[in-house]
Design an enzyme around this catalytic site. Structure first.
Site, short mmCIF file in Angstrom:
data_model
loop_
_atom_site.label_atom_id
_atom_site.label_comp_id
_atom_site.label_asym_id
_atom_site.label_seq_id
_atom_site.Cartn_x
_atom_site.Cartn_y
_atom_site.Cartn_z
N ARG A 35 30.40 11.62 17.99
CA ARG A 35 31.71 10.82 18.54
C ARG A 35 32.27 10.83 19.69
O ARG A 35 32.71 10.52 20.56
CB ARG A 35 32.41 10.22 17.41
CG ARG A 35 31.94 9.22 16.54
CD ARG A 35 32.39 9.35 15.01
NE ARG A 35 31.59 10.45 14.67
CZ ARG A 35 30.53 10.21 14.04
NH1 ARG A 35 30.02 9.04 13.95
NH2 ARG A 35 29.74 11.32 13.65
N THR A 36 32.91 12.38 19.40
CA THR A 36 34.06 12.95 20.29
C THR A 36 33.53 13.39 21.50
O THR A 36 34.03 12.90 22.54
CB THR A 36 34.62 14.08 19.59
OG1 THR A 36 35.25 13.70 18.19
CG2 THR A 36 35.98 14.30 20.20
#
Ligand code: CP
Length: 337
Positions: free
Chosen positions: A57-58
């Site tokens: 995600r990040t």
């Protein structure tokens, strides 16, 4: 705070007004993140994306956020693909990489490492997670999600009732989130964890000193009974000495539809920073919650784009130019939002 040109290393940098400014900018990013409009405001700019720990995600959402503003992304993933593996220091790496990039997003397994890198960098650095310490952009997207979910239920962040569940010792997302929540008023906070994995004392003290009603417990069911948000976390196996040590705690606090229905108020929002551990021995958030409309985990990930776009636009000082560099999209975009 002054955003233009600043590093984002810790949520301690923010006052409430700063958070409101980020959220206002994030809301302005919706047409672009939701594929209705295209902007080229960062045309020519380069994000150095340096992730020395696993991330989906990040890493990807920082990259996509930069792309959605019209910029390019240059990625380094894993120590094995960096000259750090040949003994190069963070100082030298920062001096080099900041000559190649306009802004850098970095994840590193050691606490304080991203700040050390930023001190040598010639361009702004965003902390994408430094060991068990902090994850500021995750806390901002979590808080943005909380605000949005509470708004939809006629509430607000002030007076929020929240349970934080799981590995509160090593979970950097909950460390950053609790520090942010300390800026708000009149919260009830249940910290539910094995006693060995309690929230660091300094963070509990910060919340208590902010006037919040904070309890620490090892009991799940009665403490999720009267909350607006049940925020679950994974056992952070990578911070333990061995898999066997992590196994002692895995699966201790499971939330599934049956437990939810039996204990929670009908509108309780379920959150998790993800990844959730979906292996049979863990399942802190069971797949049978996937059809529950109060499961906000993928609204969190979607909101990550908005918040990260806002941070880039504010730090590179282009918020007011985003719309003037824009046009409508011309391809089929479906109805995913
Ligand atoms: N929430 C979060 O940090 O996810 P990733 O590890 O996939 O980046």
């Amino acid at each position: 705070m002054q955003f233009a040109g600043s590093h984002i290393l810790s949520v301690n940098q923010f006052q409430r007004a700063d958070i409101e400014a980020i959220f206002a900018a994030a809301a302005r990013m919706e047409p672009y993140a939701h594929r209705r409009r295209i902007t080229h405001v960062l045309d020519g700019a380069i994000l150095g994306s340096m992730f020395f720990e696993p991330s989906t995600r990040t890493r990807v959402s920082f990259g996509c956020a930069f792309n959605l503003l019209g910029g390019q992304v240059s990625e380094t993933t894993g120590f094995e693909h960096s000259a750090i593996a040949k003994g190069e220091s963070l100082y030298d790496t920062a001096r080099v990489m900041s000559g190649y990039s306009d802004i850098i997003a970095m994840r590193h397994p050691e606490e304080g490492s991203v700040a050390e890198f930023a001190a040598a960098s010639r361009v702004p650095v965003l902390n994408g997670g430094d060991g068990a310490n902090e994850h500021p952009s995750q806390a901002l997207l979590d808080l943005y999600t909380i605000k949005s979910e509470m708004h939809g239920r006629g509430g607000s962040i002030d007076k929020l009732r929240i349970a934080l569940i799981g590995d509160l010792r090593y979970g950097r997302t909950v460390h950053s989130l609790c520090r942010l929540l300390s800026l708000f008023d009149g919260l009830t906070v249940h910290l539910i964890s094995p006693k060995e994995l309690r929230m660091p004392e300094e963070i509990v003290e910060t919340m208590c000193n902010s006037g919040h009603d904070v309890s620490e417990t090892e009991e799940l069911e009665s403490h999720i009974a009267h909350v607006d948000i049940a925020y679950s976390t994974r056992i952070q196996e990578e911070r333990f000495g061995s898999r066997e040590e992590a196994d002692l705690y895995r699966g201790r606090f499971r939330l599934n539809q049956n437990i939810y229905t039996k204990n929670c108020e009908p509108n309780t929002v379920i959150m998790h920073p993800l990844p959730r551990d979906s292996r049979a021995e863990a399942r802190e958030l069971d797949n049978d919650l996937n059809a529950n409309p109060n499961l906000a985990i993928f609204r969190q990930t979607d909101n990550g784009l908005l918040v990260r776009m806002a941070l880039f636009a504010m730090i590179l000082d282009v918020v007011e130019q985003v719309d003037s560099e824009a046009r409508d999209v011309g391809w089929y975009t479906g109805s995913r939002y």
